[in-house]
Design a protein around this motif. Structure first.
Motif, mmCIF file in Angstrom:
data_model
loop_
_atom_site.group_PDB
_atom_site.id
_atom_site.type_symbol
_atom_site.label_atom_id
_atom_site.label_comp_id
_atom_site.label_asym_id
_atom_site.label_seq_id
_atom_site.Cartn_x
_atom_site.Cartn_y
_atom_site.Cartn_z
ATOM 1 N N THR A 2 0.817 -1.302 -0.171
ATOM 2 C CA THR A 2 -0.103 -0.127 0.041
ATOM 3 C C THR A 2 0.853 1.127 -0.085
ATOM 4 O OG1 THR A 2 -1.622 -1.125 1.436
ATOM 5 C CG2 THR A 2 -1.956 1.153 1.056
ATOM 6 N N LEU A 3 0.393 2.226 -0.751
ATOM 7 C CA LEU A 3 1.197 3.507 -0.895
ATOM 8 C C LEU A 3 0.475 4.406 -0.120
ATOM 9 C CD1 LEU A 3 3.438 5.543 -2.218
ATOM 10 C CD2 LEU A 3 2.289 5.643 -4.217
ATOM 11 N N TYR A 4 0.936 5.154 0.910
ATOM 12 C CA TYR A 4 0.523 6.412 1.574
ATOM 13 C C TYR A 4 1.146 7.690 1.357
ATOM 14 C CZ TYR A 4 -1.473 2.388 4.526
ATOM 15 O OH TYR A 4 -1.945 1.202 4.994
ATOM 16 N N LEU A 5 0.289 8.475 1.103
ATOM 17 C CA LEU A 5 0.811 9.868 0.728
ATOM 18 C C LEU A 5 0.428 10.872 1.774
ATOM 19 C CD1 LEU A 5 -0.278 10.298 -3.083
ATOM 20 C CD2 LEU A 5 2.125 10.096 -2.016
ATOM 21 N N PRO A 6 1.490 11.756 2.371
ATOM 22 C CA PRO A 6 1.279 12.601 3.385
ATOM 23 C C PRO A 6 -0.076 13.535 3.049
ATOM 24 C CG PRO A 6 3.424 12.470 2.788
ATOM 25 C CD PRO A 6 2.876 11.861 1.717
ATOM 26 N N ASP A 7 -1.135 13.748 3.641
ATOM 27 C CA ASP A 7 -2.105 14.666 3.290
ATOM 28 C C ASP A 7 -1.769 15.990 3.543
ATOM 29 O OD1 ASP A 7 -2.229 14.936 6.037
ATOM 30 O OD2 ASP A 7 -4.187 14.105 6.318
ATOM 31 N N TRP A 8 -0.803 16.728 3.870
ATOM 32 C CA TRP A 8 -0.478 17.822 4.226
ATOM 33 C C TRP A 8 0.270 18.440 2.807
ATOM 34 C CZ3 TRP A 8 2.075 14.172 7.429
ATOM 35 C CH2 TRP A 8 3.442 14.014 6.920
ATOM 36 N N LEU A 9 0.653 17.551 1.783
ATOM 37 C CA LEU A 9 1.301 18.044 0.735
ATOM 38 C C LEU A 9 0.139 18.468 -0.236
ATOM 39 C CD1 LEU A 9 3.903 15.247 0.305
ATOM 40 C CD2 LEU A 9 4.076 17.516 1.556
ATOM 41 N N ASP A 10 0.491 19.630 -1.070
ATOM 42 C CA ASP A 10 -0.171 19.946 -2.168
ATOM 43 C C ASP A 10 -0.155 18.901 -3.232
ATOM 44 O OD1 ASP A 10 2.017 20.429 -3.744
ATOM 45 O OD2 ASP A 10 1.908 22.607 -3.112
ATOM 46 N N LEU A 11 -1.032 18.958 -4.362
ATOM 47 C CA LEU A 11 -0.917 17.915 -5.507
ATOM 48 C C LEU A 11 0.480 17.888 -6.187
ATOM 49 C CD1 LEU A 11 -2.629 16.031 -6.837
ATOM 50 C CD2 LEU A 11 -3.513 17.750 -8.352
ATOM 51 N N ASP A 12 1.059 19.006 -6.378
ATOM 52 C CA ASP A 12 2.322 18.594 -7.347
ATOM 53 C C ASP A 12 3.423 18.097 -6.318
ATOM 54 O OD1 ASP A 12 1.566 19.896 -9.375
ATOM 55 O OD2 ASP A 12 2.160 21.902 -8.857
ATOM 56 N N LEU A 13 3.457 18.277 -4.865
ATOM 57 C CA LEU A 13 4.455 17.644 -4.021
ATOM 58 C C LEU A 13 3.822 16.301 -3.870
ATOM 59 C CD1 LEU A 13 4.998 20.257 -1.368
ATOM 60 C CD2 LEU A 13 6.447 19.739 -3.303
ATOM 61 N N GLN A 14 2.726 15.851 -3.918
ATOM 62 C CA GLN A 14 2.386 14.451 -3.899
ATOM 63 C C GLN A 14 2.558 13.637 -5.118
ATOM 64 O OE1 GLN A 14 -1.909 13.852 -3.061
ATOM 65 N NE2 GLN A 14 -1.919 15.583 -1.506
#
Length: 222
Positions: A2-14
């Motif tokens: 599973t890939l988790y992304l930090p929710d505090w990043l904007d779309l470009d940083l994600q």
């Protein structure tokens, strides 16, 4: 997986973070990252191997960002002309996390990302890109090699063995050993100097002068 992304990043940083994590997926296909890390001789060696893993992912992430900004990227030219170190520092901070980690853990995260990237950059100014594939067969064995890439390339001094004396009879029967291992150059430097640069991002970028670490051994009693 599973890939988790930090929710505090904007779309470009994600998107940038996805590139980083996809690189880890490719690494895992080739070398089995879990087994590779477990093969480290000690915790210092574990940090060194993590620095190689994260450094490569950071390097690919930076190359992708450069591609997004202006089209095709000449990888060799990017390596020789130096990556954008301030951009690298900011990218590293994304992986330290929010809320802030305890200082030691945050600095430990930074060393595997930042110094791992600098380690690879230093090696790739001396070796062709294809040589990267051999790094996982002969990985860095200590944070001393990460902090001083020349010591990895030359390996004049292979790590010596240090045997601690048995001091139990001096301490008394109430004391028992609970841990023994290698601390390593980076941890020693952190214990001696801490965040000596005061958190200044520019001052924290370059490789600090190595302290001439060769070997250490530590035993903790309780």
């Amino acid at each position: 997986n599973t890939l988790y992304l930090p929710d505090w990043l904007d779309l470009d940083l994600q998107r940038s973070a996805i590139v980083h994590e996809l690189m880890h997926a490719l690494q895992d296909q080739h070398i089995d990252l879990e087994r590779y890390l477990e093969a480290a001789k000690d915790f210092d060696g574990f940090l060194a191997r993590r620095a190689l893993i994260e450094g490569e992912a950071m390097l690919i992430q930076q190359l992708w960002l450069l591609h997004e900004q202006g089209g095709a990227v000449d990888v060799r030219a990017v390596i020789v002309d130096n990556l954008d170190q301030l951009a690298l520092y900011r990218a590293v901070e994304l992986f330290v996390g929010e809320p802030p980690l305890p200082e030691y853990l945050a600095q430990r995260q930074r060393v595997v990302f930042r110094e791992g990237s600098a380690f690879l950059h230093a090696l790739l100014t001396r070796r062709p890109w294809e040589w990267m594939a051999t790094l996982y067969d002969t990985p860095p064995e200590s944070t001393a090699e990460i902090l001083s890439p020349e010591s990895y390339l030359e390996r004049h001094n292979s790590r010596r063995t240090l045997v601690l004396p048995n001091v139990s009879r001096f301490l008394g029967q109430a004391w028992e050993p609970v841990w023994e291992g290698t601390v390593g150059e980076w941890t020693i430097r952190y214990l001696l100097y801490g965040d000596a640069e005061g958190g200044d991002p520019v001052a924290m970028l370059g490789l600090s002068q190595p302290i001439g670490w060769s070997v250490d051994r530590c035993r903790v009693y309780r």
